[in-house]
Design a protein around this motif. Structure first.
Motif, PDB file in Angstrom:
ATOM      1  N   VAL A  39      -0.515 -17.581   9.266  1.00 45.44           N
ATOM      2  CA  VAL A  39       0.063 -16.843   8.132  1.00 45.44           C
ATOM      3  C   VAL A  39       0.790 -15.599   8.635  1.00 45.44           C
ATOM      4  O   VAL A  39       0.248 -14.819   9.419  1.00 45.44           O
ATOM      5  N   GLU A  40       2.009 -15.421   8.162  1.00 46.04           N
ATOM      6  CA  GLU A  40       2.795 -14.234   8.530  1.00 46.04           C
ATOM      7  C   GLU A  40       2.386 -13.075   7.613  1.00 46.04           C
ATOM      8  O   GLU A  40       2.333 -13.238   6.399  1.00 46.04           O
ATOM      9  N   LEU A  41       2.071 -11.924   8.211  1.00 50.35           N
ATOM     10  CA  LEU A  41       1.711 -10.743   7.414  1.00 50.35           C
ATOM     11  C   LEU A  41       2.815  -9.693   7.489  1.00 50.35           C
ATOM     12  O   LEU A  41       3.278  -9.345   8.575  1.00 50.35           O
ATOM     13  N   ASN A  42       3.219  -9.206   6.318  1.00 51.44           N
ATOM     14  CA  ASN A  42       4.135  -8.056   6.250  1.00 51.44           C
ATOM     15  C   ASN A  42       3.451  -6.957   5.468  1.00 51.44           C
ATOM     16  O   ASN A  42       2.714  -7.247   4.525  1.00 51.44           O
ATOM     17  N   ASN A  43       3.715  -5.713   5.832  1.00 49.53           N
ATOM     18  CA  ASN A  43       3.221  -4.576   5.046  1.00 49.53           C
ATOM     19  C   ASN A  43       4.404  -3.896   4.384  1.00 49.53           C
ATOM     20  O   ASN A  43       5.441  -3.691   5.021  1.00 49.53           O
ATOM     21  N   LEU A  44       4.243  -3.552   3.111  1.00 46.04           N
ATOM     22  CA  LEU A  44       5.299  -2.807   2.415  1.00 46.04           C
ATOM     23  C   LEU A  44       4.672  -1.630   1.685  1.00 46.04           C
ATOM     24  O   LEU A  44       3.568  -1.752   1.140  1.00 46.04           O
TER      25      LEU A  44
ATOM     26  N   ASP B  46       0.845  -1.193   0.000  1.00 45.17           N
ATOM     27  CA  ASP B  46       0.000   0.000   0.000  1.00 45.17           C
ATOM     28  C   ASP B  46       0.885   1.250   0.000  1.00 45.17           C
ATOM     29  O   ASP B  46       2.095   1.164  -0.221  1.00 45.17           O
ATOM     30  N   LYS B  47       0.284   2.385   0.255  1.00 47.31           N
ATOM     31  CA  LYS B  47       1.047   3.634   0.377  1.00 47.31           C
ATOM     32  C   LYS B  47       0.469   4.375   1.583  1.00 47.31           C
ATOM     33  O   LYS B  47       0.006   5.512   1.489  1.00 47.31           O
ATOM     34  N   ALA B  48       0.457   3.631   2.718  1.00 50.95           N
ATOM     35  CA  ALA B  48      -0.242   4.123   3.907  1.00 50.95           C
ATOM     36  C   ALA B  48       0.438   5.334   4.533  1.00 50.95           C
ATOM     37  O   ALA B  48      -0.146   5.995   5.395  1.00 50.95           O
ATOM     38  N   ASN B  49       1.687   5.643   4.128  1.00 49.01           N
ATOM     39  CA  ASN B  49       2.336   6.849   4.649  1.00 49.01           C
ATOM     40  C   ASN B  49       1.766   8.113   4.005  1.00 49.01           C
ATOM     41  O   ASN B  49       1.954   9.207   4.508  1.00 49.01           O
TER      42      ASN B  49
END
Ligand code: NAD
Length: 356
Positions: free
Chosen positions: A215-220, A190-193
């Motif tokens: 399930v392992e979740l990562n955000n990028l 996403d572009k949550a910044n």
């Protein structure tokens, strides 16, 4: 199983690659005791020629009445001068909308014996690469309010990115379900910044993740994801993202494999219904010459057996047969190097049938 398919061969190489895929499905039916019924219908340029429109109602009805849809490709030089809204490719948008296809799945896999085609350094993909990009397909900026207006600064154009919690939840669930059957890792991009819509996206994905403790979740952020895909693509298992980011990242991921004739895709609706098609287009430059690579469409049929019909063994059999044909050194011209056995579309299909 008795499986009823709507089949849209389309234009250019579409009929050639779909023809080989139906041969493969018939072989699967014979070996595993299923029957496949094919309702062949028109969409794209050939439908414009026949009905004056790229997506006739009869085609939509046939797709809705089927258990799944198999599509070749649409478009071609003959229809290139039509205005945008009348072009053959509009059939794809119409099918997505009419069939409620909200999740687009694009695997990017490097077959060991084709690793030379990967534009990255060998050590970056050593040991294989197996990513699926899950792209939201019916929301976001492509479908948001758009327009132009006059301002003090002159004419301005705008497109609005907007997502509801429901839209994010259902695509996240597709991604997590998929991760459970694979490497149990989801990367949400996403572009949550910067974007409010991304902040909602990130919050809802985190809520969905709670239902999948394994399930392992990562955000990028999307800019970082674009870099990581070429720097260290093996870190990814399932990538889930919005319509526009997925459009771009799925193309980037697929280019890592280096061969457009090998890439399948699926677009899913609720209830396991789906439309399956190769990533490539109708390739008018090579149409009708028996040199198109049918493997992307054949691998799309394997995805169909797996995701719509739950026929895992049958799907594995198709993928293993494709791998065997490649390992035996057979190549269509798009992926052949000097010294390899170049075969035509039909021969490639026959070899895969034989391998099954
Ligand atoms: P394309 O994917 O059709 O072709 C790009 C290049 O890849 C061409 O050189 C082609 O010969 C080659 N290629 C593609 N598939 C191949 C295969 N299976 N085997 C061997 N070589 C293959 O993309 P394009 O040239 O940009 O588009 C041609 C037409 O297809 C246009 O009308 C476009 O709008 C349409 N299109 C349709 C779809 C679709 O139906 N889903 C997708 C993309 C493009």
């Amino acid at each position: 199983m008795n499986i009823k398919l709507a089949v849209i061969p389309g234009d250019g190489i579409g009929p050639e690659v779909v023809g080989e895929t139906l041969k493969v499905l018939d072989k699967i039916g014979e070996k595993y005791g299923h029957t496949f019924e094919y309702n062949k219908v028109l969409a794209g340029g050939c439908a414009i020629d026949e009905y004056g429109q790229c997506l006739p109602q009869s085609t939509i009805d046939a797709c809705k009445a089927a258990d799944a849809v198999l599509l070749g490709a649409v478009g071609g030089w003959k229809w290139d001068n039509l205005p945008g809204s009348e072009r053959p490719e509009m059939a794809l948008l119409g099918l997505r909308k009419e069939l409620g296809l909200f999740a687009n799945l694009r695997p990017a896999m490097v077959f060991d014996c084709l690793s030379d085609a990967c534009p990255l350094k060998p050590e970056i993909i050593e040991g294989g690469l197996d990513i699926v990009v899950v792209r939201e397909l019916t929301g976001g900026i492509y479908f948001g309010e758009k327009g132009t207006k006059e301002t003090d600064l002159g004419p301005v154009a705008y497109d609005i990115e907007q997502y509801s919690e429901m839209e994010v939840r259902r695509i996240a669930e597709v991604a997590f379900d998929m991760a459970m059957k694979r490497g149990k890792k989801v990367t949400s991009v996403d572009k949550a910044n910067v974007l409010e819509s991304s902040r909602l996206w990130r919050r809802v994905v985190a809520e969905v993740a709670e239902k999948y403790p394994e399930v392992e979740l990562n955000n990028l952020y999307v800019d970082n994801a674009a870099m990581q895909l070429v720097r260290a693509p093996k870190q990814f298992d399932v990538i889930v993202t919005s319509n526009i980011f997925g459009d771009i990242l799925s193309d980037e991921a697929s280019q890592i494999t280096g061969s457009i004739g090998m890439l399948p895709s699926a677009s899913l609706a609720t209830g396991n219904f789906g439309m399956y098609e190769p990533v490539h287009g109708s390739a008018p430059d090579i149409a009708g010459q028996n040199i198109a690579n049918p493997m992307a469409t054949i691998l799309s049929a394997a995805m169909m057996l797996r995701y719509t019909f739950g026929l895992l063994e049958e799907a594995d059999a198709i993928e293993a047969a494709v791998k065997k044909v490649l390992d035996d050194g057979y190549r269509t011209p798009d992926i052949a190097k000097e010294g390899e056995k170049a075969v035509g579309t039909k021969e490639a299909g026959d070899l895969i049938v034989e391998a099954i």
